[in-house]
Design a protein around this motif. Structure first.
Motif, PDB file in Angstrom:
ATOM      1  N   TYR A 101      41.717 -19.001 -11.680  1.00  0.00           N
ATOM      2  CA  TYR A 101      40.389 -19.267 -12.266  1.00  0.00           C
ATOM      3  C   TYR A 101      40.435 -19.413 -13.784  1.00  0.00           C
ATOM      4  N   GLY A 105      34.580 -21.306 -15.927  1.00  0.00           N
ATOM      5  CA  GLY A 105      33.777 -20.555 -16.890  1.00  0.00           C
ATOM      6  C   GLY A 105      33.975 -21.101 -18.297  1.00  0.00           C
ATOM      7  N   PRO A 304      30.559 -15.240 -17.645  1.00  0.00           N
ATOM      8  CA  PRO A 304      31.476 -16.211 -17.026  1.00  0.00           C
ATOM      9  C   PRO A 304      32.586 -16.649 -17.982  1.00  0.00           C
ATOM     10  N   GLU A 309      36.306 -15.106 -12.611  1.00  0.00           N
ATOM     11  CA  GLU A 309      35.486 -15.439 -11.440  1.00  0.00           C
ATOM     12  C   GLU A 309      35.556 -14.351 -10.342  1.00  0.00           C
TER      13      GLU A 309
END
Ligand SMILES: *Cc1c(COP(=O)(O)O)cnc(C)c1O
Ligand code: SF4
Length: 405
Positions: A101, A105, A304, A309
């Motif tokens: 991830y 974000g 975020p 995440e």
């Protein structure tokens, strides 16, 4: 002290210095410089204490291309390595998900740099500013909002001077938040110079320091630091505990020393999936904090940030947790749940809705209490022409009315 049942079920603690660092002398252990110097910063070092599955080794290493890792031996000693889902481990150890991830974000979710009149200072609200005076922490939290600054150059004296000049030139600023990084990881004399210069500005009323030191390197809080801080009152400190297991005797001692130096302590927690996102853990945390004379202040929905995440619990969970606290336990134990609006909107409070309806014309509010029972409240009548009401007109019969003490 209250702990979750899983943590008291075993007589021999599954973690602690004696398990991971039995050879370290008490003297070294209690010296924050030793803790800081010996923090774990590479996957190789980490693998001496924690088994890393071979298929995860590469991904976890790659996390460190983008973000730093650091874990003091003290904080590592709070991990139960037998539990792959250990909450403390999730806070501090890079997981493969963080790599997966890494681009989901934002780099700067709160738009701190867009609201920054001089580098390092954010002036978002009318009467207070945030000063990021350092990017050094003893431990790097995987969910840190300011992950972006971990790998930047350290702040120069000149940059700090410019921030202080900004405050001096803005008489509307009455509250200065000194944050980082961790300001308490600075040498005491350097921090003293910064605080002294802020305190010398006539219009600055309070100075707040944001620090995780009492939770992650409590040895840092010593008498010399406390005496220095108490020269610049009114000083407030926001600490940062996420899990009841962080409330150790060492942390308790650190908080006690700060309180005795006259510094009110408030806690900011981040709601983290698999760490503290259940009512029992959060209740244990807030109760432990009150015992340490620390007031729960904010509970943040996790921002975020890149690579977080897997740690972000849904808003519904945050609301459920506040609902489980309010009324059920001391009001002092209930933090304000906030979302720090992505893009720079600031902190916005959210929470369970207790006001079901408000009829402005009639002045009637319909409410529910923590047990889900409904009550009504009638506004006062300012005009005698509206007639004298009967004593309990407009209040539901079970309503207690007044009494705010
Ligand atoms: C959180 C924050 C503050 C302080 O907000 P309070 O609600 O007063 O605690 C100030 N400035 C910035 C940029 C912040 O993020
Ligand atoms: S201690 Fe604070 S600034 Fe440092 S990594 Fe953790 S959350 Fe970020």
């Amino acid at each position: 002290m209250e702990q979750t049942s899983a943590e008291t079920s075993s007589i021999v603690p599954q973690w602690g210095k004696h398990r991971y660092f039995p050879e370290v002398s008490e003297r070294d252990w209690n010296d924050w410089r030793w803790q800081f110097k010996n923090h774990i910063t590479t996957i190789e070092e980490l693998s001496r204490y924690l088994r890393i599955p071979s298929e995860e080794w590469e991904l976890r290493k790659r996390v460190l291309n983008d973000f730093k890792m650091a874990i003091t031996p003290y904080y590592f000693s709070l991990i139960n390595i037998d539990d792959p889902d250990d909450p403390i481990l999730r806070e501090i150890i890079p997981l493969p998900e963080e790599y997966v991830y890494r681009n989901v974000g934002f780099e700067d979710p709160l738009g701190e740099e867009d609201h920054s009149p001089v580098p390092g200072l954010t002036h978002r609200y009318p009467d207070r500013v945030l000063m990021v005076v350092s990017n050094v922490c003893s431990n790097y939290c995987r969910f840190c909002t300011r992950k972006r600054i971990m790998c930047e150059q350290t702040r120069s004296e000149a940059e700090i001077d410019r921030m202080i000049d900004y405050v001096a030139a803005h008489p509307e600023v009455r509250d200065v938040i000194v944050s980082g990084g961790d300001p308490l990881l600075m040498p005491t004399a350097r921090l003293e110079r910064i605080l002294g210069r802020i305190r010398a500005i006539r219009h600055v009323e309070i100075i707040r320091i944001g620090t995780r030191a009492p939770a992650v390197i409590p040895q840092r809080i010593d008498q010399k630091l406390c005496s220095m801080l108490s020269k610049f009152h009114p000083i407030w400190i926001n600490v940062h505990f996420e899990h009841p297991r962080e409330c150790t005797p060492e942390a308790e001692r650190a908080c006690d020393m700060l309180s005795r130096a006259g510094i009110p302590l408030n806690n900011q927690s981040v709601l983290l999936a698999g760490v503290n996102d259940d009512p029992a853990t959060m209740k244990a945390l807030v109760h432990r904090l009150l015992c340490m004379r620390v007031r729960p202040y904010y509970l943040y929905q996790c921002d975020p940030v890149h690579g977080t995440e897997h740690l972000r619990a849904p808003v519904s969970r945050g609301i459920e947790i506040i609902e489980s606290l309010r009324g059920h336990t001391s009001g002092l134990a209930v933090p304000t749940l906030v979302i720090d609006a992505p893009g720079g909107g600031g902190k916005i409070p959210i929470g369970p809705q207790y006001m079901l309806a408000y009829d402005r014309e009639e002045g009637i509010t319909t409410l529910r209490n923590y047990r889900g029972e409904t009550y009504t409240y009638r506004d006062g009548r300012r005009n005698v022409d509206s007639g004298a009401p009967s004593p309990n007109d407009g209040f539901s019969s079970v309503c207690g009315g007044g009494g705010h003490n």
